[in-house]
Motif scaffolding. Structure first.
Motif, PDB file in Angstrom:
ATOM      1  N   ASP A 165      -8.716  -0.307  -7.693  1.00 33.20           N
ATOM      2  CA  ASP A 165      -8.613  -0.923  -9.025  1.00 33.20           C
ATOM      3  C   ASP A 165      -7.479  -0.289  -9.829  1.00 33.20           C
ATOM      4  O   ASP A 165      -6.906  -0.942 -10.701  1.00 33.20           O
ATOM      5  N   ASN A 166      -7.163   0.977  -9.532  1.00 32.37           N
ATOM      6  CA  ASN A 166      -6.068   1.645 -10.237  1.00 32.37           C
ATOM      7  C   ASN A 166      -5.032   2.089  -9.205  1.00 32.37           C
ATOM      8  O   ASN A 166      -5.085   3.201  -8.684  1.00 32.37           O
ATOM      9  N   PRO A 167      -4.059   1.236  -8.910  1.00 37.01           N
ATOM     10  CA  PRO A 167      -3.087   1.557  -7.856  1.00 37.01           C
ATOM     11  C   PRO A 167      -2.186   2.729  -8.211  1.00 37.01           C
ATOM     12  O   PRO A 167      -1.608   3.358  -7.322  1.00 37.01           O
ATOM     13  N   LEU A 168      -2.054   3.052  -9.492  1.00 37.46           N
ATOM     14  CA  LEU A 168      -1.161   4.144  -9.874  1.00 37.46           C
ATOM     15  C   LEU A 168      -1.771   5.504  -9.559  1.00 37.46           C
ATOM     16  O   LEU A 168      -1.062   6.512  -9.490  1.00 37.46           O
ATOM     17  N   LYS A 169      -3.112   5.547  -9.383  1.00 40.90           N
ATOM     18  CA  LYS A 169      -3.758   6.813  -9.057  1.00 40.90           C
ATOM     19  C   LYS A 169      -4.228   6.850  -7.599  1.00 40.90           C
ATOM     20  O   LYS A 169      -4.739   7.865  -7.134  1.00 40.90           O
ATOM     21  N   ALA A 170      -4.023   5.757  -6.917  1.00 43.66           N
ATOM     22  CA  ALA A 170      -4.474   5.683  -5.528  1.00 43.66           C
ATOM     23  C   ALA A 170      -3.479   6.383  -4.607  1.00 43.66           C
ATOM     24  O   ALA A 170      -2.295   6.519  -4.914  1.00 43.66           O
ATOM     25  N   GLU A 171      -3.996   6.806  -3.449  1.00 38.99           N
ATOM     26  CA  GLU A 171      -3.148   7.462  -2.453  1.00 38.99           C
ATOM     27  C   GLU A 171      -2.313   6.416  -1.720  1.00 38.99           C
ATOM     28  O   GLU A 171      -2.864   5.438  -1.198  1.00 38.99           O
ATOM     29  N   GLN A 179       4.807 -10.606  -2.897  1.00 39.32           N
ATOM     30  CA  GLN A 179       5.389 -10.649  -4.236  1.00 39.32           C
ATOM     31  C   GLN A 179       6.821 -10.134  -4.184  1.00 39.32           C
ATOM     32  O   GLN A 179       7.140  -9.220  -3.409  1.00 39.32           O
ATOM     33  N   VAL A 180       7.705 -10.746  -5.009  1.00 42.99           N
ATOM     34  CA  VAL A 180       9.087 -10.290  -5.153  1.00 42.99           C
ATOM     35  C   VAL A 180       9.275  -9.871  -6.600  1.00 42.99           C
ATOM     36  O   VAL A 180       8.988 -10.655  -7.524  1.00 42.99           O
ATOM     37  N   THR A 181       9.748  -8.643  -6.830  1.00 41.26           N
ATOM     38  CA  THR A 181       9.909  -8.162  -8.206  1.00 41.26           C
ATOM     39  C   THR A 181      10.969  -7.072  -8.268  1.00 41.26           C
ATOM     40  O   THR A 181      11.208  -6.359  -7.290  1.00 41.26           O
ATOM     41  N   ASP A 182      11.647  -6.993  -9.405  1.00 36.84           N
ATOM     42  CA  ASP A 182      12.509  -5.839  -9.674  1.00 36.84           C
ATOM     43  C   ASP A 182      11.957  -5.038 -10.857  1.00 36.84           C
ATOM     44  O   ASP A 182      12.651  -4.216 -11.437  1.00 36.84           O
ATOM     45  N   ASP A 183      10.663  -5.295 -11.194  1.00 37.75           N
ATOM     46  CA  ASP A 183      10.005  -4.564 -12.282  1.00 37.75           C
ATOM     47  C   ASP A 183       8.618  -4.170 -11.799  1.00 37.75           C
ATOM     48  O   ASP A 183       7.630  -4.888 -11.991  1.00 37.75           O
ATOM     49  N   LEU A 184       8.544  -2.999 -11.126  1.00 35.38           N
ATOM     50  CA  LEU A 184       7.289  -2.557 -10.524  1.00 35.38           C
ATOM     51  C   LEU A 184       6.227  -2.275 -11.580  1.00 35.38           C
ATOM     52  O   LEU A 184       5.037  -2.582 -11.402  1.00 35.38           O
ATOM     53  N   ASN A 185       6.631  -1.698 -12.715  1.00 40.67           N
ATOM     54  CA  ASN A 185       5.698  -1.395 -13.800  1.00 40.67           C
ATOM     55  C   ASN A 185       4.988  -2.660 -14.269  1.00 40.67           C
ATOM     56  O   ASN A 185       3.764  -2.705 -14.421  1.00 40.67           O
ATOM     57  N   SER A 186       5.767  -3.710 -14.501  1.00 43.57           N
ATOM     58  CA  SER A 186       5.193  -4.976 -14.945  1.00 43.57           C
ATOM     59  C   SER A 186       4.284  -5.572 -13.876  1.00 43.57           C
ATOM     60  O   SER A 186       3.251  -6.172 -14.178  1.00 43.57           O
ATOM     61  N   PHE A 187       4.657  -5.366 -12.589  1.00 47.11           N
ATOM     62  CA  PHE A 187       3.840  -5.893 -11.505  1.00 47.11           C
ATOM     63  C   PHE A 187       2.456  -5.267 -11.534  1.00 47.11           C
ATOM     64  O   PHE A 187       1.432  -5.948 -11.424  1.00 47.11           O
ATOM     65  N   TRP A 188       2.397  -3.904 -11.662  1.00 46.90           N
ATOM     66  CA  TRP A 188       1.086  -3.231 -11.701  1.00 46.90           C
ATOM     67  C   TRP A 188       0.256  -3.724 -12.874  1.00 46.90           C
ATOM     68  O   TRP A 188      -0.956  -3.942 -12.741  1.00 46.90           O
ATOM     69  N   ASP A 189       0.904  -3.924 -14.036  1.00 47.36           N
ATOM     70  CA  ASP A 189       0.166  -4.312 -15.241  1.00 47.36           C
ATOM     71  C   ASP A 189      -0.299  -5.759 -15.214  1.00 47.36           C
ATOM     72  O   ASP A 189      -1.389  -6.084 -15.694  1.00 47.36           O
ATOM     73  N   ASN A 190       0.517  -6.647 -14.663  1.00 44.99           N
ATOM     74  CA  ASN A 190       0.255  -8.077 -14.864  1.00 44.99           C
ATOM     75  C   ASN A 190      -0.047  -8.874 -13.597  1.00 44.99           C
ATOM     76  O   ASN A 190      -0.759  -9.879 -13.656  1.00 44.99           O
ATOM     77  N   GLN A 220       0.813  -1.218   0.000  1.00 47.57           N
ATOM     78  CA  GLN A 220       0.000   0.000   0.000  1.00 47.57           C
ATOM     79  C   GLN A 220       0.847   1.268   0.000  1.00 47.57           C
ATOM     80  O   GLN A 220       0.385   2.321  -0.425  1.00 47.57           O
ATOM     81  N   GLU A 221       2.086   1.178   0.486  1.00 39.19           N
ATOM     82  CA  GLU A 221       2.946   2.366   0.524  1.00 39.19           C
ATOM     83  C   GLU A 221       3.550   2.678  -0.839  1.00 39.19           C
ATOM     84  O   GLU A 221       4.173   3.728  -1.012  1.00 39.19           O
ATOM     85  N   MET A 222       3.367   1.761  -1.815  1.00 41.07           N
ATOM     86  CA  MET A 222       3.961   1.954  -3.134  1.00 41.07           C
ATOM     87  C   MET A 222       2.941   2.418  -4.175  1.00 41.07           C
ATOM     88  O   MET A 222       3.277   2.598  -5.346  1.00 41.07           O
ATOM     89  N   PHE A 223       1.658   2.602  -3.766  1.00 42.88           N
ATOM     90  CA  PHE A 223       0.644   3.075  -4.716  1.00 42.88           C
ATOM     91  C   PHE A 223       1.115   4.374  -5.348  1.00 42.88           C
ATOM     92  O   PHE A 223       1.621   5.285  -4.676  1.00 42.88           O
TER      93      PHE A 223
END
Length: 828
Positions: free
Chosen positions: A812-818, A781-792, A750-753
């Protein structure tokens, strides 16, 4: 009589002409020939008439005294002459040479002394190193000195190295010399593997195999055993079983006439069993042997530089030794060899024996180097470099004996070198002259050089041996070992111009003389005694509780083993502490002992590590205190300091940049390196340290950080920051690994939205590895590609999170969430 080598029909005759040709054109030659090929008896004689010799002598070195005598006798026989005519020998305390002698067979120490007295070796045209594969210490020393004499003073001096088994490519490269190989004509030897051996039952098992060989084969039998004790025990068993067979022991301490009886044919024509140490492996020709029984062990003297003591160890033989031993059965015809081990054991044996120079006490070598004028022994030609630790210990001993000073030989050192014995004993013999104790010192030296003439149950008092020797000389005691010891003592007495003394000895005089030879083995009874003594070198050793010397306050110890823990005393003498006054030193002892509470400073009266008196030292050198604590940290390791998780992360950050960032010189901050170099960075903080707890209080991370240059401190925080700020505003710690892997950022999802790209370090070159956590800090989840994580992947994770944490908000849209630092409840 003119010698004709070709009538011998020995294999080396095939290489004689090529040998002569090569020695006309080169000054160094290597000859490789198996045992029995005739290299020791044929080649030296064929070279006596060579024109380049110009009437000069040939010196041939043998590693053992018995071999030197027997080979000289054999060579003289081939010329139809007596020993001492054209062929003679020279060994310690015995020589048989004359003005007519052209070929001298000598032991290696003799050549070293010849070189020291005449660096150019005037009158000597050739040196032959026979049986060089045995790699004795003084063969290596003699070769090093001979090569330097050849290169600087005597380019016409020929050196020929003869060996049965050796690392030929290495030797050729080292000497830059050609090699000749004689293939030999060894008869086939049939090998029997008799199964695993047991050292504890060696005499019994060996006797069983020998009896089997007696029954199944004819001819004399040569049996290889580790040492004198096993030989004697086996001899007792075999004599009870085979009364019709002549049984002969053969080992180095045996009187010469008995050694010759073992290697010569039986006068009565009886069948023989020869029980031998490794002395019989190569150098000696033993007629009539058709069967070899090999126990698979040998005894070697190994030196421990940490204790300054040598001890005999029984070890497995090597493959080259096994081959040479078996080859003894195939010199006269097809032979038999019984090996007391398995085929599997044979396949894992080491190929070559360890050179003596790697395992021996190097005091004599170090003295030879000082006498030669060499400060850096690495400049000489060594097939195997002397171990640095052994050389250092040897030089320390020579300094203690006043034989060298600042690496140079003293006048006393030259006097020590002139005597044919270990520097310790030579030092004792020379100092005894000032105390009018020379005759006693000669007896002590002779006893220490030979095997103990009394049984073990006689106790450890060396004065009992001296008394026995003196009774032997007056005819009131019979003892075969004492005969040889008396002969050696007489040689020393003659050398030092003193008459023998058969009067009663004063044990304290004996103790004083032993203290001269072994100053680090002056020993004082430990509190409560318990038959234990602390030596001046810091070791602890014990006598038997019932021994007459067990309750003495002071001892001089001549012989003690080097085992771990409490050593065992074998020979010693009582010591009058009043005689020790010249050896007592006032020492400012500034040290650290963790077990005893940390730092201490005392003024002490000491003999080595033995403290006679102690009082607190109020004023001491702070630098010495810092060094004492620093040395303790280096020795005892990181547990003295607080290497906590923060320090570990600091180390990993710099370690990572050392791998990632090649544009800057990042230091080695591994724990081992930090401990080794702690004096450089820890010293300013050690002035107030008194107890182990004080060391733990040092804030290690801050100390280490401030030791970095200002530039590197700034770069460290920039390129490998401790923390990263995430969209929620939290500053979260990164976890760096030790090998330059991507650092881990463990953060609640939640801190990465709102964050599209993965955070980076090292100026954007290294992505962090995100461990995205649930509200309960469980990995999701473990990832070094945050963009791909949000998308997939986010939507799959969201389903699980909604089910597990239904009261939390999962947009539903974590990139616009607080982004959330705390907990935002889902709207009801």
């Amino acid at each position: 009589m003119k010698f004709n080598p070709y009538t011998s029909n020995l294999p080396v005759t095939d290489i004689i002409e090529e040998l002569k040709t090569k020695l006309k054109n080169t000054n160094t030659l290597i000859v490789n020939a198996p045992p029995g090929a005739g290299k020791s008896t044929i080649l030296p004689l064929v070279l006596l008439e060579e024109s380049w010799l110009k009437g000069q002598k040939i010196i041939m070195l043998e590693p053992r005294r018995l071999a030197a005598r027997s080979i000289a006798t054999r060579l003289a026989d081939l010329l139809g002459e007596k020993v001492g005519s054209r062929v003679g020998y020279r060994i310690r305390f015995d020589n048989c040479v004359s003005a007519a002698t052209q070929l001298e067979v000598v032991t290696e120490g003799i050549l070293t002394r010849m070189l020291q007295s005449d660096n150019a070796l005037e009158g000597i045209g050739m040196i032959i190193f026979d049986e060089f594969h045995e790699r004795s210490l003084f063969a290596d020393v003699a070769l090093a000195l001979s090569r330097e004499a050849q290169q600087i003073l005597r380019p016409d001096l020929r050196i020929m190295i003869m060996s049965a088994t050796l690392n030929m490519p290495k030797l050729k490269q080292l000497l830059n010399a050609p090699a000749l190989v004689s293939e030999g004509r060894q008869y086939p030897v049939e090998i029997y593997y008799e199964g695993e051996n047991d050292l504890k039952l060696l005499p019994e098992l060996t006797s069983r195999i020998v009896s089997k060989a007696v029954k199944n084969h004819d001819g004399d039998i040569l049996v290889f055993l580790p040492g004198e004790a096993e030989i004697k025990n086996t001899e007792v068993i075999l004599r009870s079983k085979h009364k019709e067979i002549a049984i002969h022991p053969l080992y180095g301490q045996l009187p010469p006439q008995k050694q010759f009886a073992a290697i010569m044919p039986s006068r009565e024509g009886r069948r023989k069993i020869i029980l031998a140490t490794s002395i019989a492996e190569t150098s000696l020709t033993i007629e009539g042997v058709k069967v070899v029984v090999d126990c698979g062990f040998s005894r070697t003297l190994k030196f421990n530089a940490n204790t300054g003591l040598s001890r005999f160890e029984t070890v497995e033989i090597t493959l080259d030794s096994a081959d040479q031993r078996a080859g003894r059965a195939g010199r006269l015809g097809p032979g038999i060899c019984y090996r007391m081990w398995t085929k599997a054991t044979h396949n894992r044996l080491n190929k070559h024996r360890t050179p003596e120079i790697e395992e021996a006490d190097l005091a004599s070598l170090a003295l030879e180097m000082a006498k030669w004028g060499v400060n850096d022994i690495n400049k000489l030609t060594w097939l195997t470099l002397p171990p640095k630790g052994h050389v250092l210990q040897a030089n320390e001993l020579l300094e203690q004996l006043d034989a060298i000073e600042e690496g140079r030989i003293t006048e006393h050192g030259k006097a020590i070198h002139s005597l044919p014995c270990h520097p310790r004993l030579a030092h004792m013999l020379l100092l005894a002259q000032h105390d009018d104790l020379t005759a006693l010192a000669c007896d002590i030296a002779a006893i220490l050089e030979e095997r103990d003439p009394l049984n073990r149950d006689a106790g450890i008092d060396i004065n009992l041996r001296i008394e026995a020797l003196r009774r032997y000389r007056t005819g009131s005691l019979k003892n075969k070992r004492l005969k040889h010891i008396a002969k050696i003592s007489a040689q020393y007495q003659k050398m030092l111009n003193v008459k023998e003394d058969n009067s009663a000895t004063d044990p304290f005089e004996t103790g004083l003389l032993l203290a001269y030879a072994y100053p680090e083995r002056i020993a004082h009874a430990t509190p409560g005694n318990n038959a234990q003594f602390k030596l001046a070198n810091g070791n602890i050793a014990a006598a038997g509780h019932e021994d007459d010397l067990a309750h003495e306050d002071w001892l001089s110890i001549a012989s003690v083993n080097a085992r771990d823990g409490v050593g065992r005393i074998f020979l010693a003498s009582p010591l009058n502490p009043r005689d020790l006054a010249p050896m007592v030193k006032t020492i400012e002892s500034i040290s650290w002992d963790t077990k005893r509470g940390g730092f201490s400073a005392f003024e002490e009266l000491r003999i080595g590590s033995i403290i006679l008196q102690q009082k607190p030292l109020q004023n001491y050198d702070v630098e010495r205190k810092i060094k004492a604590v620093s040395d303790a940290v280096k020795k005892e390791g990181g547990w003295l300091l607080d290497f906590n998780a923060e320090v570990e992360q600091w180390q990993n950050r710099i370690g990572s940049l050392k791998i990632w960032d090649k544009n800057h010189d990042w230091p080695d901050v591994s724990t081992n390196h930090l401990l080794t170099t702690n004096h450089e960075w820890l010293s300013p903080y050690l002035t107030v340290v008194k107890k182990p707890e004080d060391l733990k209080k040092i804030e290690l991370k801050n100390v280490l950080q401030h030791h970095l240059s200002y530039e590197l401190q700034q770069l460290l925080d920039k390129l490998a920051p401790e923390r990263i700020e995430v969209p929620s505003g939290s500053n979260i710690k990164l976890k760096y690994g030790p090998n330059g892997e991507a650092p881990v950022l463990a953060v609640r999802l939640q801190e990465m939205f709102g964050l599209l790209e993965t955070p980076t370090v090292n100026n954007g070159a290294i992505k962090v590895l995100l461990h995205l956590l649930s509200p309960g800090f469980k990995p999701m989840q473990v990832t070094d590609d945050l963009n791909s994580f949000w998308d997939n992947t986010y939507f799959e994770v969201k389903k699980e999170l909604k089910a597990r944490y239904p009261k939390h908000h999962w947009p539903d849209n974590p990139l616009k969430a607080e982004p959330l630092r705390g907990v935002k409840r889902k709207k009801s």
